[in-house]
Design a protein around this motif. Structure first.
Motif, PDB file in Angstrom:
ATOM      1  N   VAL A   1       0.801  -1.229   0.000  1.00 18.54           N
ATOM      2  CA  VAL A   1       0.000   0.000   0.000  1.00 18.54           C
ATOM      3  C   VAL A   1       0.833   1.277   0.000  1.00 18.54           C
ATOM      4  CG1 VAL A   1      -2.036  -1.072   1.019  1.00 18.54           C
ATOM      5  CG2 VAL A   1      -0.256  -0.140   2.526  1.00 18.54           C
ATOM      6  N   THR A   2       2.087   1.234   0.476  1.00 18.19           N
ATOM      7  CA  THR A   2       2.917   2.442   0.498  1.00 18.19           C
ATOM      8  C   THR A   2       4.391   2.080   0.601  1.00 18.19           C
ATOM      9  OG1 THR A   2       3.312   4.569   1.605  1.00 18.19           O
ATOM     10  CG2 THR A   2       2.839   2.684   3.016  1.00 18.19           C
ATOM     11  N   ASN A   3       5.238   3.004   0.129  1.00 14.33           N
ATOM     12  CA  ASN A   3       6.687   2.847   0.324  1.00 14.33           C
ATOM     13  C   ASN A   3       7.270   4.024   1.101  1.00 14.33           C
ATOM     14  OD1 ASN A   3       6.618   4.880  -1.576  1.00 14.33           O
ATOM     15  ND2 ASN A   3       8.042   3.899  -3.008  1.00 14.33           N
ATOM     16  N   GLN A   4       6.398   4.840   1.704  1.00 18.88           N
ATOM     17  CA  GLN A   4       6.828   5.998   2.481  1.00 18.88           C
ATOM     18  C   GLN A   4       6.676   5.697   3.973  1.00 18.88           C
ATOM     19  OE1 GLN A   4       8.140   8.983   0.971  1.00 18.88           O
ATOM     20  NE2 GLN A   4       8.193   7.409  -0.640  1.00 18.88           N
ATOM     21  N   PHE A   5       7.793   5.772   4.711  1.00 17.53           N
ATOM     22  CA  PHE A   5       7.777   5.379   6.117  1.00 17.53           C
ATOM     23  C   PHE A   5       8.542   6.384   6.986  1.00 17.53           C
ATOM     24  CE2 PHE A   5       7.054   1.500   3.782  1.00 17.53           C
ATOM     25  CZ  PHE A   5       6.074   0.866   4.527  1.00 17.53           C
ATOM     26  N   PHE A   6       8.100   6.502   8.221  1.00 14.19           N
ATOM     27  CA  PHE A   6       8.792   7.295   9.224  1.00 14.19           C
ATOM     28  C   PHE A   6       9.536   6.353  10.171  1.00 14.19           C
ATOM     29  CE2 PHE A   6       5.384  10.125   7.941  1.00 14.19           C
ATOM     30  CZ  PHE A   6       5.997  11.376   7.922  1.00 14.19           C
ATOM     31  N   GLU A   7      10.807   6.654  10.434  1.00 13.43           N
ATOM     32  CA  GLU A   7      11.538   5.947  11.479  1.00 13.43           C
ATOM     33  C   GLU A   7      11.027   6.425  12.832  1.00 13.43           C
ATOM     34  OE1 GLU A   7      15.744   6.172  11.305  1.00 13.43           O
ATOM     35  OE2 GLU A   7      15.845   5.688   9.185  1.00 13.43           O
ATOM     36  N   ILE A   8      10.812   5.486  13.733  1.00 12.46           N
ATOM     37  CA  ILE A   8      10.419   5.822  15.097  1.00 12.46           C
ATOM     38  C   ILE A   8      11.595   5.500  16.005  1.00 12.46           C
ATOM     39  CG2 ILE A   8       8.670   5.527  16.878  1.00 12.46           C
ATOM     40  CD1 ILE A   8       7.671   6.535  14.119  1.00 12.46           C
ATOM     41  N   MET A   9      12.013   6.483  16.783  1.00 17.03           N
ATOM     42  CA  MET A   9      13.165   6.316  17.659  1.00 17.03           C
ATOM     43  C   MET A   9      12.739   5.736  19.002  1.00 17.03           C
ATOM     44  SD  MET A   9      15.328   7.338  15.529  1.00 17.03           S
ATOM     45  CE  MET A   9      15.541   8.407  14.103  1.00 17.03           C
ATOM     46  N   ASP A  10      13.725   5.301  19.787  1.00 16.43           N
ATOM     47  CA  ASP A  10      13.435   4.758  21.104  1.00 16.43           C
ATOM     48  C   ASP A  10      12.773   5.804  21.986  1.00 16.43           C
ATOM     49  OD1 ASP A  10      14.494   2.383  20.351  1.00 16.43           O
ATOM     50  OD2 ASP A  10      16.348   2.562  21.494  1.00 16.43           O
ATOM     51  N   GLU A  11      11.843   5.316  22.796  1.00 13.55           N
ATOM     52  CA  GLU A  11      11.103   6.133  23.758  1.00 13.55           C
ATOM     53  C   GLU A  11      10.330   7.265  23.067  1.00 13.55           C
ATOM     54  OE1 GLU A  11      13.861   7.238  26.855  1.00 13.55           O
ATOM     55  OE2 GLU A  11      13.601   5.305  27.827  1.00 13.55           O
ATOM     56  N   GLU A  12       9.730   6.923  21.942  1.00 12.14           N
ATOM     57  CA  GLU A  12       8.813   7.825  21.257  1.00 12.14           C
ATOM     58  C   GLU A  12       7.445   7.161  21.144  1.00 12.14           C
ATOM     59  OE1 GLU A  12      11.615  10.599  18.368  1.00 12.14           O
ATOM     60  OE2 GLU A  12      10.592   8.865  17.491  1.00 12.14           O
ATOM     61  N   ILE A  13       6.413   7.993  21.075  1.00 11.57           N
ATOM     62  CA  ILE A  13       5.069   7.508  20.781  1.00 11.57           C
ATOM     63  C   ILE A  13       4.598   8.209  19.514  1.00 11.57           C
ATOM     64  CG2 ILE A  13       4.552   7.082  23.210  1.00 11.57           C
ATOM     65  CD1 ILE A  13       2.643   9.558  22.999  1.00 11.57           C
ATOM     66  N   VAL A  14       3.616   7.618  18.863  1.00 16.73           N
ATOM     67  CA  VAL A  14       3.066   8.202  17.636  1.00 16.73           C
ATOM     68  C   VAL A  14       1.546   8.131  17.702  1.00 16.73           C
ATOM     69  CG1 VAL A  14       3.171   8.239  15.123  1.00 16.73           C
ATOM     70  CG2 VAL A  14       5.056   7.220  16.422  1.00 16.73           C
ATOM     71  N   VAL A  15       0.904   9.240  17.410  1.00 12.77           N
ATOM     72  CA  VAL A  15      -0.549   9.283  17.303  1.00 12.77           C
ATOM     73  C   VAL A  15      -0.879   9.221  15.812  1.00 12.77           C
ATOM     74  CG1 VAL A  15      -2.645  10.576  17.814  1.00 12.77           C
ATOM     75  CG2 VAL A  15      -0.709  10.659  19.410  1.00 12.77           C
ATOM     76  N   VAL A  16      -1.454   8.101  15.392  1.00 11.67           N
ATOM     77  CA  VAL A  16      -1.685   7.836  13.977  1.00 11.67           C
ATOM     78  C   VAL A  16      -3.176   7.962  13.677  1.00 11.67           C
ATOM     79  CG1 VAL A  16      -1.359   6.199  12.089  1.00 11.67           C
ATOM     80  CG2 VAL A  16       0.270   6.239  14.001  1.00 11.67           C
ATOM     81  N   LYS A  17      -3.524   8.896  12.808  1.00  9.76           N
ATOM     82  CA  LYS A  17      -4.873   9.048  12.294  1.00  9.76           C
ATOM     83  C   LYS A  17      -4.809   8.862  10.785  1.00  9.76           C
ATOM     84  CE  LYS A  17      -6.190  12.246  16.011  1.00  9.76           C
ATOM     85  NZ  LYS A  17      -7.251  11.406  16.626  1.00  9.76           N
ATOM     86  N   LYS A  18      -5.969   8.774  10.132  1.00 14.50           N
ATOM     87  CA  LYS A  18      -5.913   8.477   8.695  1.00 14.50           C
ATOM     88  C   LYS A  18      -5.355   9.642   7.886  1.00 14.50           C
ATOM     89  CE  LYS A  18     -10.742   9.654   7.556  1.00 14.50           C
ATOM     90  NZ  LYS A  18     -12.007   9.112   7.021  1.00 14.50           N
ATOM     91  N   GLU A  19      -5.393  10.855   8.434  1.00 15.63           N
ATOM     92  CA  GLU A  19      -4.883  12.023   7.710  1.00 15.63           C
ATOM     93  C   GLU A  19      -3.649  12.635   8.354  1.00 15.63           C
ATOM     94  OE1 GLU A  19      -5.872  12.876   4.875  1.00 15.63           O
ATOM     95  OE2 GLU A  19      -7.897  12.053   4.647  1.00 15.63           O
TER      96      GLU A  19
END
Length: 600
Positions: free
Chosen positions: A199-217
């Motif tokens: 579905v995609t080839n675009q990605f964000f690296e997530i570093m240690d001790e990080e959180i991410v709030v993921v919404k569709k937009e």
């Protein structure tokens, strides 16, 4: 170990999650599960075994545009439905998937969950129950997540959904790999980019001790203190066709056959404008300035490191030690004055190796990672990276990554020797080209390898590989391949050590395979083979054209003596493959093993 996927968008989540889990099944296949969120709430489906079993269990009428999924390699608790992920909080509001190990989960359970009845035996359930308890205490969900993760000691990659919020997936990471992918009107979560290349080839690296709030937009990355972190996505340089089996029955066979092309890929990747091998100047200087190299690795990578020691000392004249990462981490030896650490890892996520990397970086020592995965944790955190250029390796038992590691170590040794003005007549580009040709000859001898596997391995309980010098290191890898996928108790030994104890295990019909590619020890290893044959062993010889005798079973095309491990690897990989097939073993997914070892 373990694989995580997540999807939030406008399309139906179920098929995307299941396909992602199939792509990640190499990371764990004890059990699997998904949680689908829609207006009716969260629907959780879990099953012991493979993704196919999970797919059969899911209610196909359940439609959702958000969900998370997990394929498990068991660490805490037996592989059963109760211990499978996702785990839910006591009320069922929160559902969570987790990869990693929580070291202090028992202390957290005793302090925060004394009044909560846990359903599973896992450390993971403690996380989701704590989040719910903090929400009950008045915290917002994101705050409760950050609070929980700040109390956790260990490794984790998690994805969390809230039945009261069908607009958000919460993600957290420490030490275990996790990516967030960006799409047009949707976003995804994955342990490995290949899971979501559909579905995609675009990605964000997530570093240690990080959180991410993921919404569709939107994708919002924060640290555990709540501060927003801004970074650009990267493009995953993978071809979706590279991770398909095509006409092959197994990934392992495909990856064995790809080894000649991998040799040529490595030459192309590291060949400079001058037509010679040219490594990064900083890497050259780092090796040149070191008084001793310390190779840190595990399993197959450790065996490649042993061959690398021979190359680095023989060609570049640099003293080199090779250490098992899990031992070095807790029992560091006395180091030289100017050490350089080389970490070898197919995935770049190996937890034992990363533990050593963290330690030596604190001590201020320079580091290099050899890995197949650009942007992986070991690559990102080391000072320098040498990529293997082997392409995705899916089968749990490593083949092409092993030979790629040896090839890149060869390039390093030759480049350093040239930099140090050491005289040598080793034309590495020419020699690796000959290796590629020799590999092509060997991968076409499948009928012979299948026949020999039948003669030596079909019904036996144990087996031995013996060799001397650099062949001994190949024997260790050959035995590992055999035991990994056929479950034959196999060991690789130095030929001269047989009479110091191991020969007591030789019985009538015991397979003993000798690797004899080195002329200066050819007579000695053949003598060792006669010793075991006299005691009833079923013997086999893998030799080089220059060391061969008329009745040798496998004769390898001639290559430079430093590079014989590269060609000797092919027949022992094929022997293991056909032994596993003949014993009805799962070649690509051997029991109890996972591809990426992300827990200590």
């Amino acid at each position: 170990m373990c694989g995580i996927v997540g999807y939030i968008g406008n399309k139906e989540a179920k098929p995307i999650l299941l396909e992602g889990l199939r792509k990640l099944e190499y990371r764990g296949y004890d059990s699997a599960g998904i949680a689908l969120a829609n207006a009716d709430g969260v629907h959780v489906y879990k099953e012991k075994g493979r993704i196919a079993a999970l797919a059969d269990r899911i209610d196909q009428e359940t439609f959702a545009t958000m969900g998370i999924g997990h394929t498990r390699w068991a660490t805490h608790g037996k592989p059963n439905r109760e211990n499978a992920h996702p785990h839910q909080s006591a009320s069922g509001r929160f559902s969570l998937v987790h990869n990693g190990v929580i070291d202090n989960y028992e202390a957290l359970r005793n302090e925060y969950l004394a009044n909560v009845t846990l359903i599973s035996e896992t450390d993971t359930e403690v996380i989701v129950q704590m989040i719910e308890q903090f929400v009950y205490d008045g915290m917002m969900v994101e705050e409760a997540l950050r609070r929980t993760l700040s109390l956790v000691h260990g490794s984790y990659a998690i994805a969390l959904i809230d039945s009261k919020d069908a607009e958000t997936i919460y993600v957290g990471k420490n030490k275990s790999p996790l990516l967030v992918g960006q799409g047009d009107g949707f976003n995804v979560v994955a342990s490995d980019a290949l899971a979501m290349l559909q579905v995609t080839n675009q990605f964000f690296e997530i570093m240690d001790e990080e959180i991410v709030v993921v919404k569709k937009e939107s994708i919002t990355i924060k640290n555990l203190q709540g501060d927003v972190q801004v970074r650009a996505p990267f493009t995953a340089e993978l071809d979706a066709s590279d991770i398909e089996k095509g006409t092959y029955p197994h990934y392992m066979l495909k990856e064995i056959d790809e080894q000649p092309a991998v040799m040529r890929n490595i030459i192309t990747a590291y060949q400079g404008d001058s037509g010679k091998i040219e490594l990064d100047q900083d890497i050259r200087e780092a090796v040149k300035n070191a008084d001793r190299l310390y190779i840190i690795a595990c399993g197959t990578s450790f065996h490649a490191g042993l061959v690398g020691k021979q190359l680095l000392e023989g060609i570049a004249k640099v003293p080199t030690e090779v250490h098992i990462a899990s031992e070095f981490s807790y029992n560091m030896p006395l180091l030289s004055e100017k050490p350089l650490f080389i970490f070898i890892s197919q995935s770049g996520e190996t937890a034992d190796s990363r533990s050593v990397l963290v330690q030596v970086k604190k001590l201020g020592y320079p580091t290099i990672t050899l890995t197949n995965v650009q942007g992986s944790t070991l690559s990102r955190e080391a000072d320098h990276t040498l990529l293997l250029h082997a392409g995705p390796e899916i089968a749990v038992a490593s083949t092409k990554a092993y030979t790629a590691q040896i090839a890149v170590l060869t390039l390093l040794a030759v480049d350093v020797a040239t930099t140090k003005d050491l005289h040598h007549d080793f034309d590495v580009i020419h020699e690796l080209s000959l290796v590629a040709q020799a590999m092509e000859v060997l991968v076409d001898q499948k009928e012979l390898m299948e026949h020999l596997a039948h003669n030596y391995f079909e019904t036996v309980r144990n087996a031995f590989y013996i060799g001397r010098g650099i062949d001994y290191y190949v024997c260790m890898e050959a035995a590992l391949k055999l035991k990994e996928i056929s479950y034959i108790q196999a060991e690789g030994f130095a030929g001269g050590e047989l009479k110091h104890g191991t020969i007591a295990l030789i019985e009538e019909g015991t397979p003993v395979i000798a690797i004899a590619t080195q002329s200066h020890v050819n007579g000695s290893i053949r003598s060792n083979l006669k010793e075991v044959a006299a005691r009833g062993a079923n013997t086999c010889i893998i030799s080089m054209e220059s060391t061969a005798e008329d009745d040798d079973q496998i004769i390898l095309p001639e290559v430079h003596e430093y590079l014989t491990p590269l060609v000797a690897a092919v027949p022992v990989q094929l022997l293991a493959y056909y032994a596993a097939l003949q014993r009805d073993c799962d070649v690509d997914k051997p029991r109890n093993l996972a591809k990426s070892v992300t827990v200590e």
